[in-house]
Write an enzyme that holds these catalytic residues in place. Structure first.
Site, short mmCIF file in Angstrom:
data_model
loop_
_atom_site.label_atom_id
_atom_site.label_comp_id
_atom_site.label_asym_id
_atom_site.label_seq_id
_atom_site.Cartn_x
_atom_site.Cartn_y
_atom_site.Cartn_z
N PRO A 113 -2.65 -3.71 -12.23
CA PRO A 113 -2.82 -3.51 -13.67
C PRO A 113 -3.76 -2.38 -14.03
CG PRO A 113 -2.83 -5.85 -13.15
CD PRO A 113 -2.80 -5.13 -11.83
N GLU A 161 6.54 5.77 -8.55
CA GLU A 161 6.24 6.55 -7.35
C GLU A 161 5.52 7.86 -7.69
OE1 GLU A 161 9.02 6.77 -4.09
OE2 GLU A 161 10.11 5.03 -4.89
N ASP A 172 5.62 10.18 0.70
CA ASP A 172 6.01 11.52 1.13
C ASP A 172 7.50 11.56 1.49
OD1 ASP A 172 4.61 13.95 1.24
OD2 ASP A 172 4.76 14.01 3.42
N PHE A 215 7.84 -3.22 -2.31
CA PHE A 215 6.67 -2.38 -2.04
C PHE A 215 5.62 -2.73 -3.09
CE2 PHE A 215 4.61 1.94 -2.42
CZ PHE A 215 4.24 2.11 -1.09
N ALA A 216 4.57 -3.44 -2.68
CA ALA A 216 3.58 -3.96 -3.64
C ALA A 216 2.31 -3.12 -3.58
CB ALA A 216 3.28 -5.43 -3.35
N LEU A 217 2.29 -2.06 -4.39
CA LEU A 217 1.17 -1.13 -4.41
C LEU A 217 0.44 -1.14 -5.75
CD1 LEU A 217 -0.32 1.22 -2.88
CD2 LEU A 217 1.35 2.77 -3.92
N GLY A 274 -2.51 1.96 -11.47
CA GLY A 274 -1.14 2.33 -11.20
C GLY A 274 -1.03 3.59 -10.38
N GLY A 279 27.83 12.60 -29.46
CA GLY A 279 27.69 12.16 -30.85
C GLY A 279 27.40 10.67 -30.94
#
Length: 388
Positions: free
Chosen positions: A133, A367, A243, A128-130, A136, A343
């Site tokens: 630079p 997202e 959504d 998914f290329a949304l 965002g 710990g």
């Protein structure tokens, strides 16, 4: 064993309960000894395994059935269960759905047949290329362009923080086609990884190793038939995909939190301090109570949002944003308490709670970062108060 009582809640039908049992049984037998040192190979192997087992059929609609739809509760159950077993397994499953979400929801019959047949079988990886630079979280400010040239579009620009970048076979790419300013001038395209002009400009390393990359598009030509939906519908398509899938990010966070709680319960029951189990200490009991509360509250929000979407609600932006914000932020709190209860072991590289500590942080960013979810919730709440 993780608490399973939530499956009795009215959000689920019998098939969902059966799915939860089957995927947990499968993951217990198959999600073991994953080599995280080579995430590319690990993700490819996981996608193949998930495809062979049939789980990826739930990641997208069935291209042979025009009435097929994505069942969000099933996606959430799968992501919660896989995340509880291994973060990379969840990632591999999730990207098959997110990467093809636009095709599932808005693609043509030909687009679905060409790509979903492959991704649902684990024979092709998707992305998914949304993000860019400089944009965002500000999707409406996308700068990458797609210029019409006859029967083709020419893509120029960059995308970054792209999950599966460098190993995906197909990218759904959002670009500015210029029908109007801002959000109304975006469109989305199917871009095979072998398309000339598409370059993997940089592989990106993050605290929890996943395949990520910066992509560069230079005079990258795709046919006009590669567009998903209509020109100018890109923003609406992106929001519709998010959504659906934002609730599943919350489910993954819930899976991480459940694992952290399980590990902590074992730790405080077995570890002796001052001549008695750690679980006898009131301060420890206080931590366990807060962790259990956060897990159940997250689950209620996650499966409310998923149930509403499956009931046919056209948009669940407010509910999905609430689920993602609360589940991811509070999973961070649960895991931090788990580290404290373990710990020195909790910060030892390779320990499960140490890996959970690294895995959870990204979910509060991708997202839609937590602050963006607050904006969505506030705007929807204010609009509702005015009867809009």
């Amino acid at each position: 064993m993780s608490d399973r009582s939530f499956l009795a809640w009215p959000f689920f039908d019998a098939p969902h309960r059966d799915l939860a049992d089957r995927v947990d049984e499968w993951a217990t037998a198959n999600i073991v000894d994953i080599d995280h040192s080579n995430v590319d190979d690990a993700c490819k192997a996981l996608v193949k395994s998930l495809g062979d087992a049939g789980w990826l059929k739930l990641s997208a609609v069935d291209p042979t059935d025009e009435n097929s739809r994505i069942d969000v509760r099933s996606l959430c159950i799968l992501r919660e269960t896989l995340a509880r077993h291994d973060g990379l397994a969840d990632f591999a499953f999730a990207m098959q759905g997110l990467g093809t979400g636009a095709i599932s929801l808005f693609g043509t019959s030909a687009q679905k047949t060409e790509w979903l047949t492959k991704t649902r079988a684990g024979k092709a990886l998707s992305a998914f290329a949304l993000s860019e630079p400089a944009s965002g979280s500000d999707v409406a400010n996308i700068a990458m362009t797609a210029t019409r040239d006859g029967d083709e579009y020419v893509l120029d620009g960059e995308k970054t923080w792209i999950s599966n970048g460098g190993i995906a076979d197909v990218y759904t790419v959002f670009a500015r086609t210029g029908e109007a300013p801002g959000a109304k001038g975006l469109s989305v395209f199917i871009v095979p990884a072998t398309t000339p002009g598409l370059e993997i400009a940089e592989r990106l390393e993050v605290v929890a190793p996943h395949p990520l990359a910066r992509l560069k598009f230079t005079n990258c030509r795709v046919p006009a038939t590669a567009m998903i939906g209509k020109p100018g519908e890109g923003f609406r398509i992106a929001m519709s995909v998010l959504d659906v899938f934002r609730s599943t990010v919350a489910a993954a966070a819930l899976g991480f939190a459940r694992r952290a709680l399980d590990e902590s319960l074992d730790r405080v029951s077995e570890r002796q301090l001052f001549g008695a189990p750690m679980s006898d200490l009131q301060m420890v009991q206080g931590h366990i109570a807060e962790m259990a509360l956060d897990v159940d509250a997250s689950a209620l929000l996650v499966y409310r949002a998923a149930w509403l979407k499956d009931q046919g609600a056209p948009r669940v932006s407010r509910e999905a944003a609430m689920a993602k914000l609360y589940a991811t932020d509070h999973a961070q709190d649960v895991i931090d308490k788990a580290v404290q209860l373990h710990g020195g072991d909790g910060v030892r590289k390779g320990h499960i709670v140490e890996s959970l500590y690294r895995e959870i942080r990204a979910l509060r960013i991708y997202e839609g970062a937590s602050d963006v979810q607050k904006v969505v919730i506030a705007r929807q709440t204010l609009a509702n108060s005015k009867g809009v």
